[in-house]
Scaffold this motif. Structure first.
Motif, PDB file in Angstrom:
ATOM      1  N   ARG A 159       8.682 -12.552  27.017  1.00 22.57           N
ATOM      2  CA  ARG A 159       9.083 -11.521  28.060  1.00 22.57           C
ATOM      3  C   ARG A 159       9.030 -12.338  29.341  1.00 22.57           C
ATOM      4  NH1 ARG A 159       7.002  -6.200  26.678  1.00 22.57           N
ATOM      5  NH2 ARG A 159       6.980  -5.777  28.884  1.00 22.57           N
ATOM      6  N   ASP A 160       9.587 -11.928  30.433  1.00 26.07           N
ATOM      7  CA  ASP A 160       9.895 -12.888  31.365  1.00 26.07           C
ATOM      8  C   ASP A 160       8.471 -12.927  32.308  1.00 26.07           C
ATOM      9  OD1 ASP A 160      12.523 -12.864  31.265  1.00 26.07           O
ATOM     10  OD2 ASP A 160      12.967 -11.365  32.677  1.00 26.07           O
ATOM     11  N   PHE A 161       7.357 -12.211  32.071  1.00 21.97           N
ATOM     12  CA  PHE A 161       6.320 -12.384  32.871  1.00 21.97           C
ATOM     13  C   PHE A 161       5.412 -13.429  32.243  1.00 21.97           C
ATOM     14  CE2 PHE A 161       5.048  -8.861  30.408  1.00 21.97           C
ATOM     15  CZ  PHE A 161       3.821  -9.192  29.684  1.00 21.97           C
ATOM     16  N   VAL A 167       6.145 -21.217  33.820  1.00 19.98           N
ATOM     17  CA  VAL A 167       6.717 -22.086  34.923  1.00 19.98           C
ATOM     18  C   VAL A 167       5.881 -22.336  35.908  1.00 19.98           C
ATOM     19  CG1 VAL A 167       8.333 -22.066  36.656  1.00 19.98           C
ATOM     20  CG2 VAL A 167       9.081 -21.149  34.417  1.00 19.98           C
ATOM     21  N   GLN A 168       4.809 -21.487  36.253  1.00 19.01           N
ATOM     22  CA  GLN A 168       3.815 -21.909  37.014  1.00 19.01           C
ATOM     23  C   GLN A 168       2.551 -22.651  36.672  1.00 19.01           C
ATOM     24  OE1 GLN A 168       2.426 -17.818  38.757  1.00 19.01           O
ATOM     25  NE2 GLN A 168       4.056 -18.370  40.419  1.00 19.01           N
ATOM     26  N   HIS A 179      -2.147 -12.650  29.884  1.00 21.90           N
ATOM     27  CA  HIS A 179      -0.971 -11.997  30.069  1.00 21.90           C
ATOM     28  C   HIS A 179      -0.475 -11.551  28.580  1.00 21.90           C
ATOM     29  CE1 HIS A 179       0.266 -13.622  33.790  1.00 21.90           C
ATOM     30  NE2 HIS A 179      -0.682 -14.551  33.616  1.00 21.90           N
ATOM     31  N   ASN A 183      -1.808  -6.683  26.758  1.00 20.49           N
ATOM     32  CA  ASN A 183      -0.252  -5.831  26.503  1.00 20.49           C
ATOM     33  C   ASN A 183      -0.364  -5.581  25.414  1.00 20.49           C
ATOM     34  OD1 ASN A 183       1.097  -5.461  29.237  1.00 20.49           O
ATOM     35  ND2 ASN A 183       0.696  -7.760  29.099  1.00 20.49           N
TER      36      ASN A 183
ATOM     37  N   ILE B  77      10.160 -19.725  39.918  1.00 21.02           N
ATOM     38  CA  ILE B  77      11.869 -19.022  39.511  1.00 21.02           C
ATOM     39  C   ILE B  77      11.306 -17.358  39.678  1.00 21.02           C
ATOM     40  CG2 ILE B  77      10.414 -18.435  37.247  1.00 21.02           C
ATOM     41  CD1 ILE B  77      13.627 -19.127  35.881  1.00 21.02           C
ATOM     42  N   PHE B  79      13.349 -13.849  38.238  1.00 25.22           N
ATOM     43  CA  PHE B  79      13.994 -13.339  37.177  1.00 25.22           C
ATOM     44  C   PHE B  79      14.809 -12.278  37.496  1.00 25.22           C
ATOM     45  CE2 PHE B  79      10.803 -15.559  34.531  1.00 25.22           C
ATOM     46  CZ  PHE B  79      11.509 -16.512  33.727  1.00 25.22           C
ATOM     47  N   GLN B  80      15.841 -11.947  36.645  1.00 22.89           N
ATOM     48  CA  GLN B  80      16.677 -10.762  36.715  1.00 22.89           C
ATOM     49  C   GLN B  80      16.020  -9.423  36.856  1.00 22.89           C
ATOM     50  OE1 GLN B  80      19.889 -10.557  33.994  1.00 22.89           O
ATOM     51  NE2 GLN B  80      20.668  -8.569  34.758  1.00 22.89           N
ATOM     52  N   ASP B  81      15.082  -9.057  35.863  1.00 24.56           N
ATOM     53  CA  ASP B  81      14.552  -7.996  35.552  1.00 24.56           C
ATOM     54  C   ASP B  81      13.231  -7.764  36.028  1.00 24.56           C
ATOM     55  OD1 ASP B  81      14.160  -5.425  34.682  1.00 24.56           O
ATOM     56  OD2 ASP B  81      14.092  -5.959  32.640  1.00 24.56           O
ATOM     57  N   TYR B  83      11.536  -5.394  35.919  1.00 24.72           N
ATOM     58  CA  TYR B  83      10.497  -4.635  35.204  1.00 24.72           C
ATOM     59  C   TYR B  83       9.926  -5.275  33.966  1.00 24.72           C
ATOM     60  CZ  TYR B  83      11.949  -0.534  37.515  1.00 24.72           C
ATOM     61  OH  TYR B  83      12.178   0.157  38.673  1.00 24.72           O
ATOM     62  N   SER B  84      10.445  -6.556  33.740  1.00 30.35           N
ATOM     63  CA  SER B  84       9.878  -7.362  32.582  1.00 30.35           C
ATOM     64  C   SER B  84       9.030  -8.714  33.165  1.00 30.35           C
ATOM     65  CB  SER B  84      10.654  -7.528  31.552  1.00 30.35           C
ATOM     66  OG  SER B  84      11.615  -8.677  31.618  1.00 30.35           O
ATOM     67  N   SER B  85       9.497  -8.872  34.470  1.00 30.26           N
ATOM     68  CA  SER B  85       9.044 -10.357  34.962  1.00 30.26           C
ATOM     69  C   SER B  85       7.394 -10.013  35.589  1.00 30.26           C
ATOM     70  CB  SER B  85       9.901 -10.702  36.099  1.00 30.26           C
ATOM     71  OG  SER B  85       9.977  -9.971  37.080  1.00 30.26           O
ATOM     72  N   LEU B  86       7.081  -8.690  35.677  1.00 30.06           N
ATOM     73  CA  LEU B  86       5.669  -8.649  36.001  1.00 30.06           C
ATOM     74  C   LEU B  86       4.645  -8.229  34.813  1.00 30.06           C
ATOM     75  CD1 LEU B  86       6.353  -6.856  39.683  1.00 30.06           C
ATOM     76  CD2 LEU B  86       6.145  -9.233  39.132  1.00 30.06           C
ATOM     77  N   ASN B  87       3.608  -8.561  34.845  1.00 23.76           N
ATOM     78  CA  ASN B  87       2.633  -8.286  33.739  1.00 23.76           C
ATOM     79  C   ASN B  87       2.018  -6.965  34.037  1.00 23.76           C
ATOM     80  OD1 ASN B  87       0.528  -7.709  32.091  1.00 23.76           O
ATOM     81  ND2 ASN B  87      -0.306  -9.916  32.317  1.00 23.76           N
ATOM     82  N   PRO B  88       2.485  -5.858  33.198  1.00 24.35           N
ATOM     83  CA  PRO B  88       2.117  -4.604  33.500  1.00 24.35           C
ATOM     84  C   PRO B  88       0.664  -4.248  33.760  1.00 24.35           C
ATOM     85  CG  PRO B  88       2.981  -4.503  31.524  1.00 24.35           C
ATOM     86  CD  PRO B  88       3.444  -5.993  32.160  1.00 24.35           C
ATOM     87  N   CYS B  89      -0.101  -5.117  33.080  1.00 23.80           N
ATOM     88  CA  CYS B  89      -1.660  -5.193  32.938  1.00 23.80           C
ATOM     89  C   CYS B  89      -2.459  -5.788  34.334  1.00 23.80           C
ATOM     90  CB  CYS B  89      -2.411  -5.628  31.872  1.00 23.80           C
ATOM     91  SG  CYS B  89      -1.703  -4.779  30.440  1.00 23.80           S
ATOM     92  N   MET B  90      -1.542  -6.320  35.202  1.00 26.38           N
ATOM     93  CA  MET B  90      -2.140  -7.116  36.435  1.00 26.38           C
ATOM     94  C   MET B  90      -1.902  -6.477  37.604  1.00 26.38           C
ATOM     95  SD  MET B  90      -1.742 -11.069  35.005  1.00 26.38           S
ATOM     96  CE  MET B  90      -2.279 -11.980  36.473  1.00 26.38           C
ATOM     97  N   ARG B 147       5.492 -13.871  44.629  1.00 27.91           N
ATOM     98  CA  ARG B 147       4.670 -14.699  43.507  1.00 27.91           C
ATOM     99  C   ARG B 147       5.295 -15.970  43.487  1.00 27.91           C
ATOM    100  NH1 ARG B 147       5.036 -12.813  37.471  1.00 27.91           N
ATOM    101  NH2 ARG B 147       7.521 -13.009  38.010  1.00 27.91           N
TER     102      ARG B 147
END
Lengths: 272, 241
Positions: A159-161, A167-168, A179, A183, B77, B79-81, B83-90, B147
């Motif tokens: 997943r992107d996150f 990357v960080q 992370h 989930n 970086i 990202f495009q989406d 909705y998937s580039s942010l951790n839903p639990c944070m 971020r």
């Protein structure tokens, strides 16, 4: 509110209360035998709510103390298997490669043996006791959880996150715990709830066979076992422990199934 | 600031279960380009042309088969989406602050930096305790941008940063990105399949097809005088407004 969760929670909550307050609700010493005339194998009455056994012990008191055994074995065994399953599954799914290969082949080997049979063999070597039963059930039930955790990690690590964290420069350990794992917890929690029922059932089976908690310490399994010789005229000796096992395992399964549907609505109406 | 030469990345997959031959996908096949400090280099091409693989190679998530990458500073970086580039639990505070936290920046300093960055991306300070699901797509992308820039990187890779957003929101995000570039002197690698968006953002544009850069030119030049057949084809497929 969901009927199954309500039913399951009420049963488990009352079992938990019985376990915690066993000394006060039991009323009588669960180990005290009374062989004086007429106190053996008495049917349920106000004095003995669930009757007495062949040694004149109060079955209600023994059942109350047995709840302690069942619930603590259930929770502690699952806790052990949860730790092993999460650690092995996480490492396997996150790193992949040869580590994954070794862990998954080990899981498959453990899967090859019927679990109860495996537990019995190990208990024979370690000697039967409540502590050993907890440890052995925990040690033999992690492979299923490890597979589940691995599957979650496999999909989450792409997943992107997670990529953004890499990357960080976030460390692998931190990515796993901050992370990915949070989930993945939903399905893991569901599976753990279902495992508590299975663990309680395993403990009862072992105690029934004399490989678990040793008499005179009461456990649902050994109460049931000692009652089977008197089944034709002392029904209370088998009915109450049998019902207790049934209800508790059923409750954990009902709660587990409801949680599963909550976390993944697509699974409704499908088998495991 | 970015110098890439002869970059190659092939993916192999077995054609059959028993491995009777393999298919080669030349995701990136000998790509060279360079980007000057403070500039935006736009990469444009259809999906599957290798744009995103270049982004992953630059970040180091994917290792190249051959070629050199020289990067003159920190890189982050978007990202495009969102909705998937942010951790839903944070929560937002932890999402934005993590890169500072792991670099042992002091707590009150992190707090201050996060608040500064939030103002820069035009979000209220009240969002800090909220979780990603409480935001719209555009707000989420602002959080993702926050971020990416909070530790003042030299370079930001923007991998289709507006493609999944409503058209009405796209312009706002693009202007915000230009703004941030002016204020912070950022160098951008801007990846998109949308030639109009790339032209709006970029100083130079590289056109990608099947893992190769078929044309590199100044952003105005490419519009007025496309050299390569494929570039002409891409330009002709833009609807006239």
């Amino acid at each position: 509110m969901n009927f199954r969760i309500l039913f399951g929670s009420i049963i488990i909550a009352s079992m938990a209360l019985a376990a915690i307050f066993a000394p006060s609700i039991a009323g009588q010493d669960p180990l005290k035998t009374d062989l004086s005339g007429g106190e053996c194998l008495k049917a349920p009455s106000l004095k003995h709510l669930m009757g007495t056994d062949n040694l004149g012990r109060d079955v209600f008191s023994r059942m109350a103390y047995g709840t302690r055994v069942s619930l603590s074995v259930g929770f502690i065994a699952v806790f052990i298997s949860l730790i092993l399953g999460v650690v092995f599954g996480a490492v396997s799914g996150y790193f992949g490669g040869w580590v994954d290969n070794i862990i998954m082949r080990t899981v498959e080997i453990v899967y090859c043996f019927p679990t109860l049979f495996l537990i019995m063999i190990i208990i024979t070597f370690m000697g039967p006791s409540m502590i050993n039963v907890m440890i052995v059930i925990g040690l033999t039930s992690w492979p299923g959880l490890a597979r589940l955790v691995r599957a979650e990690f496999l999909s989450l690590r792409e997943r992107d996150f997670v990529l953004a964290a890499k990357v960080q420069g976030v460390s692998n350990l931190r990515i796993i715990f901050r992370h990915v794992l949070p989930n993945a917890l939903g399905p893991v929690f569901v599976s753990a709830t279902l495992s508590v029922g299975t663990a309680i059932l395993s403990e009862s089976s072992l105690s029934f066979l004399g490989l678990g908690v040793q008499i005179p310490t009461p456990s649902w399994g050994n109460i049931l076992s000692s009652g089977r010789n008197y089944m034709d005229y002392a029904w209370w000796l088998t009915l109450f422990p049998g019902m207790a096992i049934l209800l508790t395992v059923l409750s954990f399964n009902l709660i587990g199934e409801s949680l599963r549907e909550y976390f993944d609505p697509r699974l409704v109406g499908r088998g495991n | 600031m970015i110098n890439v030469s002869g970059l190659k990345k092939y993916y192999y997959k077995s054609r059959t279960f028993l491995g009777g031959g393999t298919d080669v996908v030349k995701a990136v096949d000998g790509v060279s380009f360079s980007v000057a400090k403070g500039e935006t280099f736009g990469l444009v091409g259809e999906s599957g042309s290798g744009k995103s693989t270049i982004a992953k190679l630059l970040t180091g998530i994917v290792k190249p088969d051959s070629g050199d990458i020289n990067i003159g500073g920190d890189l982050d970086i978007v990202f495009q989406d969102p909705y998937s580039s942010l951790n839903p639990c944070m929560n937002v505070k932890n999402i934005i602050g993590e890169s500072l936290y792991i670099r042992k920046v002091k707590k009150d300093e992190i707090e201050k930096r996060i608040k500064d960055i939030l103002s820069l991306v035009r979000l209220e300070h009240s969002v800090l305790k909220k979780y990603p699901h409480q935001f719209s797509g555009g707000e989420r992308q602002r959080i993702a941008i926050a971020r990416a820039i909070v530790r003042f990187p030299a370079i930001v890779i923007l991998d289709e940063p507006v493609s999944s957003l409503d058209v009405s929101i796209q312009a706002g995000i693009l202007n915000l990105l230009k703004d941030l570039q002016d204020k912070m002197g950022l160098t951008y690698l801007f990846i998109s399949h949308d030639l109009r968006v790339v032209e709006f953002m970029s100083d130079h544009i590289g056109v990608m097809k099947d893992g190769r850069l078929v044309e590199i030119a100044g952003s105005a030049e490419i519009y007025e005088d496309p050299k390569h057949e494929y570039t002409k084809h891409l330009l002709s497929s833009i609807p006239r407004l």
